[in-house]
Structures are given as structure tokens and as C-alpha cells.
Design an enzyme around this catalytic site. Structure first.
Site, PDB file in Angstrom:
ATOM      1  N   GLY A  25      -0.260  -1.688  -4.037  1.00 34.72           N
ATOM      2  CA  GLY A  25      -1.296  -2.785  -3.190  1.00 34.72           C
ATOM      3  C   GLY A  25      -1.075  -4.299  -3.920  1.00 34.72           C
ATOM      4  O   GLY A  25      -0.034  -4.730  -3.917  1.00 34.72           O
ATOM      5  N   ASP A  26      -2.096  -4.959  -3.924  1.00 29.39           N
ATOM      6  CA  ASP A  26      -2.065  -6.270  -4.600  1.00 29.39           C
ATOM      7  C   ASP A  26      -2.735  -6.146  -6.242  1.00 29.39           C
ATOM      8  O   ASP A  26      -3.883  -5.717  -6.267  1.00 29.39           O
ATOM      9  CB  ASP A  26      -3.162  -7.145  -3.722  1.00 29.39           C
ATOM     10  CG  ASP A  26      -2.858  -8.880  -4.346  1.00 29.39           C
ATOM     11  OD1 ASP A  26      -2.581  -9.424  -3.686  1.00 29.39           O
ATOM     12  OD2 ASP A  26      -3.448  -9.083  -5.460  1.00 29.39           O
ATOM     13  N   LYS A  78       9.340   4.782 -15.538  1.00 36.19           N
ATOM     14  CA  LYS A  78       7.918   5.205 -14.999  1.00 36.19           C
ATOM     15  C   LYS A  78       6.842   4.973 -15.979  1.00 36.19           C
ATOM     16  O   LYS A  78       7.008   5.262 -17.042  1.00 36.19           O
ATOM     17  CB  LYS A  78       8.000   6.446 -14.422  1.00 36.19           C
ATOM     18  CG  LYS A  78       9.095   6.834 -13.547  1.00 36.19           C
ATOM     19  CD  LYS A  78       9.123   8.583 -12.994  1.00 36.19           C
ATOM     20  CE  LYS A  78      10.163   8.790 -11.936  1.00 36.19           C
ATOM     21  NZ  LYS A  78      10.434  10.020 -11.622  1.00 36.19           N
ATOM     22  N   PRO A  96       0.616  -1.372  -0.133  1.00 44.15           N
ATOM     23  CA  PRO A  96       0.097   0.016   0.175  1.00 44.15           C
ATOM     24  C   PRO A  96       0.782   1.369   0.102  1.00 44.15           C
ATOM     25  O   PRO A  96       0.347   2.231  -0.252  1.00 44.15           O
ATOM     26  CB  PRO A  96      -0.812   0.032   1.242  1.00 44.15           C
ATOM     27  CG  PRO A  96      -0.087  -0.759   2.318  1.00 44.15           C
ATOM     28  CD  PRO A  96       0.683  -1.994   1.247  1.00 44.15           C
ATOM     29  N   ASP A 125       4.268   5.041 -10.886  1.00 42.87           N
ATOM     30  CA  ASP A 125       5.150   6.169 -10.359  1.00 42.87           C
ATOM     31  C   ASP A 125       4.206   7.150  -9.621  1.00 42.87           C
ATOM     32  O   ASP A 125       4.498   8.091  -8.628  1.00 42.87           O
ATOM     33  CB  ASP A 125       5.962   6.715 -11.171  1.00 42.87           C
ATOM     34  CG  ASP A 125       5.408   7.316 -12.519  1.00 42.87           C
ATOM     35  OD1 ASP A 125       5.095   6.688 -13.411  1.00 42.87           O
ATOM     36  OD2 ASP A 125       5.617   8.528 -12.883  1.00 42.87           O
TER      37      ASP A 125
END
Length: 263
Positions: free
Chosen positions: A86-87, A57, A14, A38
Site C-alpha cells: 500500500g502506502d 523476505k 495494494p 513477503d
């Protein structure tokens, strides 16, 4: 252990650079090419890539540009870490990338990461599944430019009255409030908002369902926020003896321990 010449779709977690998995960090450190979102992934984390790595990026790139870049490097015999926040399996927009990679015969592997919903729960010190209160968590979003499927309208989901977690919905808080109230939710249902969970600038709001819109406005929160709603978010749960798991109750028998009856 050398990485294969393929694309590794890595969940970066996260925000906190320490919340990447051990495997994800190893791939980041060993990959020949690192392509990362990015606008969302911590620069501090990307700084841990190998000194040999080419860093790209991707926020300003479209799907074809990203996939073409990955394909070019894999075909040149290099490993590619495609780093997502995150995932990647939850609102990660990876299906279209994997589909094109598969069509082009490029191997790929997904590496899971810590989703913002769990980072938000940790920041709040909350258990999202509380015995005799709620045992279900719905991860969803409010329809916007990406519409919701017909059977997933918010009011229908809310009728389950379980814990709900809203991704990508910070600008649509009024819709959340309206639809949950129409689904019969109590006006005082606890709601929490965590903006940029685990980042240094993290913000936390605890409020009620009807206080949500004003609270978010007061804190100027309109992006990068997880909204959690339901009675599992009630801080008073820490100060009662109700709604406790039986797992550690001395009277509870399970495979590894025989319960002892109260005398």
C-alpha cells in the site's frame, strides 16, 4: 540515474503489480538490495527487481534485524529498497524504522504508493466524497492489540456521519456495527468489504450495516480486508441526479471557464 546509497521506503501499492508508481518501480529495478514484506507484497512485483539485486523476505524478521540489514548494506555503499504494501504512511510501521536509521546516520526517502482504501474504492466504482452527502473520509481502525488513543474512540469518530474506512479490522466487524449504531447510524447504511483489493482472489461484499457480520461470515472473510461504510457507498447514487458536483455544471464559473446561465 544512479540511486543514492540510502534506504528507499517504497509503497508497493495494494497488490496489483501495475499499481506501483513509476518512481517506485524504477527504484525496485535499480536497487542493490530489496527487502520486502513477503506476507503482503506481490511476488510478481518483486520479480521485476534487477537481476543483480539481493532479495530478502522480511515477514519473519524483527525490527532490529531489518534495520541492521539495511544499515549494513548502505554502509557498504549499496542502495536498499524497503518495499511495503500500500502506502507506507498509513499503518506502515515505518516510524520506528526511520527513527533508528536517523539515529545511525543512514539516509532514507519515502516513495508513496496506492493505499488499499483507494484500491477498494476503485474496485467498488465508488467516489468516497459525494457533494451534499459527505465531503469527509475518516481512515481508522478498531482498537485491538494496538489500542486507540482516548480521543479517537470509534463512537466519537462515527458521530461525524461521514464516509469511514476501516483498516486492520476484519475480525472486529461486530464492534464496528455496535459502535456505529450507538452513534446514531441508520441500520440500512450501505457498507462494503473488499478483501485483497486488486489481487486475483479479490472478494467484494455489498451489504448494510446490520448485514455486515453475517455477510463477512458467509464469505469467510477475516483478514486482508478493507471495510467501507457510509452513504457514499450506495450503488443507487449512479441512478439518480442528486448529489452531483458543480464543477462540470455549465452554469458554474471557475478560473478556466465562465458559466452560462440556463435560459
Amino acid at each position: 540515474m544512479m540511486l543514492d546509497n540510502k534506504v528507499y521506503i517504497v509503497g508497493a501499492g495494494p497488490g496489483d503489480p501495475e499499481l506501483i508508481t513509476v518512481k517506485g518501480l524504477r527504484i525496485l529495478q535499480e536497487a542493490d538490495v530489496v527487502i520486502y514484506t513477503d506476507s503482503l507484497v506481490s511476488e510478481e512485483l518483486i520479480a521485476q527487481a534487477g537481476k543483480h539485486a539481493m532479495i530478502v523476505k522480511s515477514a519473519g524478521m524483527d525490527l532490529v534485524q531489518i534495520v541492521d540489514l539495511m544499515v549494513t548494506h548502505v554502509q557498504a555503499g549499496q542502495s536498499v529498497a524497503r518495499v511495503h504494501t500500500g502506502d507506507p504512511a498509513v499503518y506502515g510501521a515505518i516510524l520506528e524504522q526511520m527513527a533508528l536509521l536517523q539515529q545511525l546516520g543512514i539516509g532514507y526517502e519515502m516513495i508513496p504508493g496506492v493505499s488499499s482504501v483507494f484500491a477498494a474504492a476503485a474496485a467498488l466504482g465508488a467516489e468516497l466524497t459525494v457533494p451534499d452527502l459527505t465531503q469527509t473520509v475518516i481512515l481508522t481502525r478498531v482498537g485491538g492489540r494496538t489500542p486507540m488513543p482516548p480521543r479517537e474512540d470509534l463512537r466519537s469518530l462515527a458521530e461525524h456521519h461521514c464516509t469511514m474506512a476501516f483498516y486492520l479490522s476484519a475480525t472486529l466487524a461486530k464492534t464496528i456495527v455496535d459502535e456505529l449504531l450507538l452513534a446514531g447510524w441508520d441500520k440500512e447504511t450501505p457498507v462494503a468489504v473488499v478483501q485483497k483489493a486488486t489481487w486475483p482472489e479479490q472478494k467484494i461484499i455489498r451489504t448494510s450495516l446490520t448485514g455486515l457480520i453475517r455477510s463477512m461470515g458467509d464469505q469467510h472473510i477475516s483478514s486482508h480486508a478493507m471495510i467501507l461504510a457510509g452513504w457514499a457507498l450506495d450503488p443507487q447514487l449512479l441512478h439518480t441526479t442528486e448529489h452531483r458536483s458543480k464543477l462540470y455544471d455549465k452554469t458554474f464559473t471557475h478560473r478556466y471557464r465562465k458559466g452560462v446561465a440556463d435560459v
